[in-house]
Design an enzyme around this catalytic site. Sequence first.
Site, PDB file in Angstrom:
ATOM      1  CE  LYS A  80      -4.475  -1.595  -8.075  1.00 28.45           C
ATOM      2  NZ  LYS A  80      -5.166  -2.365  -7.013  1.00 28.45           N
ATOM      3  CB  SER A 154      -2.225  -4.033  -5.005  1.00 33.33           C
ATOM      4  OG  SER A 154      -3.591  -3.808  -5.286  1.00 33.33           O
ATOM      5  CB  SER A 178      -5.692  -3.462  -2.961  1.00 29.31           C
ATOM      6  OG  SER A 178      -4.847  -4.575  -2.856  1.00 29.31           O
TER       7      SER A 178
END
Lengths: 483, 93
Positions: A80, A154, A178
Site C-alpha cells: 500500500k 482505504s 481499511s
Amino acid sequence: MAGSHSLLDLTAHALAEEIEAGEVSAREAAEVANTRIGEVEDEINAFVTTTPGLALERAEAVDARNGGRNLWEGVPLVVKDVLSTRGVRTTCGSRILENFEPLYDASALRNFGDDLIVVGKANCDEFAMGSSTENSAYGPTRNPWDLGRVPGGSSGGSAAAVAAGEGWWALGTDTGGSVRQPAALCGIVGLKPTYGRVSRHGLIAFASSLDVVGPMTRDVRDGALLLQAIAGHDPRDSTSANVEVPDYLTNLEDGVEGLRIGVVPELMGEGIEPGVREVAERVASGLEGAGAEVGEASLPHSGYGLPAYYIIAPAEVSSNLARFDGVRYGLRVSADGVHEMYRKTREEGFGAEAKRRIMLGAYALSSGYYDAYYAQAQKVRTRIIEDFQAAFARYDVLLSPTAPTVAFEIGEKVDDPLAMYANDICAVPANLAGIPAISVPGGLSEGLPVGVQLMSDHFTEPTLLRAARATEQVADFRYQMKP
Amino acid sequence: MISEEQVRHVANLARLGLTDDEIEKIGGQLDAILDSIEKIRELDLADVPPTANPLDLSNVLRPDGPRPELSQEEALFQAPERVEDLFAVPRID
C-alpha cells in the site's frame, strides 16, 4: 492468459514452498506478476506506481541468496502506498507527496530484507482516509468483481490487486476497517493485527493510536504467513508491543471444536443489508456444525463507536498532517510569506476528504470544544474496551459482518460523507479497542462477495486465525481470480 | 450551526487555504457530521477515565545514546528549496 499450471493459480504459501524447493524461481514469479499487471491494470488501476524492473532485479538477488532465506521472501509483494519503500516513490494517494521518495523501508518490511520484491505501490484513499479508494489523486481503483463498483477502502488498491491476481498477497493498513472492508468487498482475506503487533515506523501516519499494518491475502494461511513476516517489536516505534511473536501457522488447522463464538447482535441489525446478514448467520451456523459453541455477545456501546471514531481519527489527522507544510519535502506552492506558503501548499496538495478531516479534527480539538468532543470520545473508547472485556470473559471469538453492504457503485457515496462513513460501522470498534480482527469471505450476495468479521482479545491472533481457517472451510466461497 | 466565521477560523488554525465555495460546502458537511456525532454527548461519562492508547502504555524509554541517523545531505535532498545546508522558506510573517 497463462497455461493450465499457472503460478497465478497458487496461493502465496504454495508459491513460497515451490520457490523454496527450487521448482520455481522468484524471478519467474515476478515475471508472471508483471505480465498479469500489464494485462489488467488498465481496467483495475490498483497501483499508483508499478515497479516491474525493480521487482525483477530484487527477485534475482533473492534467487542468488538461496539458503538462509525466510519462506516468504521469494513471493512478490504488493505494498500500500502509505508504507515507505526505499527508492520507490510513496505518495499516500496524495498530490502533496507526488514525488516523495523515502530513504528507508518501513519496519514492517524489514523481514523481507534489502531485496524486498515489490511489484508496485497500491492505490488508496488519500492518507488512508476513505472507504472506497475514490479519494485518491491517482484515480479510483475498480473492483475486479464488477468494474463499475468500488473495491472498498482505504486499502482498495491492495485488495483489488490480490483479487485480480496482480500479485499473490498485499499489505494494507487498517485505522477504521481499511484492511478488512476492502478485503470483504473484493472476496479476499484481510487481517488487522493487535494494535502495536506490527511496527508503524515508516508507515506515514493517519491516526497514530489506531493505525496498524495488516496482510491482505487469498486465504487464511497466506494471512498467517504474512503476519509472521511483519510482526515484532521495533525500538523505532515506541507504541510497538514488546511481546513475543508466536508461530501463527502451528495451530491453524486445529478447528473450532469447543471454541466459544459470540455473534454480536448490535452489528447484525439496523443498517446491515439482509443479504449480508444472511451470509454471517449461515457462517455462524456452519461453525456451530463444526463444533463451536455459538451464542450471543452483546457490545452495548458499539453504536457509539462510529461517532467516537469520527472524532478521534480526524483529531489525530489534523495533528499528523501538519507536517506537510512545503518546507522539508513534498509539494511547495510559492508565496510571499511563510503562512501564505503553508496555506497554498496545503490547499493545492490535499484533496476534499483530507481537507474535511483536517477541519473536523481541528474543530474538535479547538478551544471550547475539546471536552465536549475529543475528551468525551476518549471516554467512549474506554466504555467500548470494557464491553469487549466483558464479551471475552464469555467468548473466545466474536462474529459479525465486516461491512454493512456489498461493493457499491463508483460515485454513489463520494459526495455524502455520512453514507461513506457508515461503511465502517462494524469495523471501528476493534480499532478503538486495539484488538485483532479478520475478514474472511463468507459467500455471495447479489453475486458479490460478503466478508464475515471475527474479533478476539489482544495478542490472541493464533486463536483468531484458527477460527478464521475454520470459517473459510464452512463458507460457501473459494478464491477466484477476477476479472 | 457552524458559522462561516468559525469555518474560516478553524481553516486558519489548520493553515489550510480554502476557496469560498469550499468554505460553504465544508461548513454544511461539518454540520451534518457533527449532528451525527452529537449522540456521544448523551452518555454520562463524568467518572470514566479517557483512553489515549489501547495498550495502556506509558513512558516507553530507550537508552539515550548516539547512533547513526540520516546524513545532512540525505535529509536535505528532497527540500523544495535549500540554501547551502539549510531548508529555505519565504519571509517569516
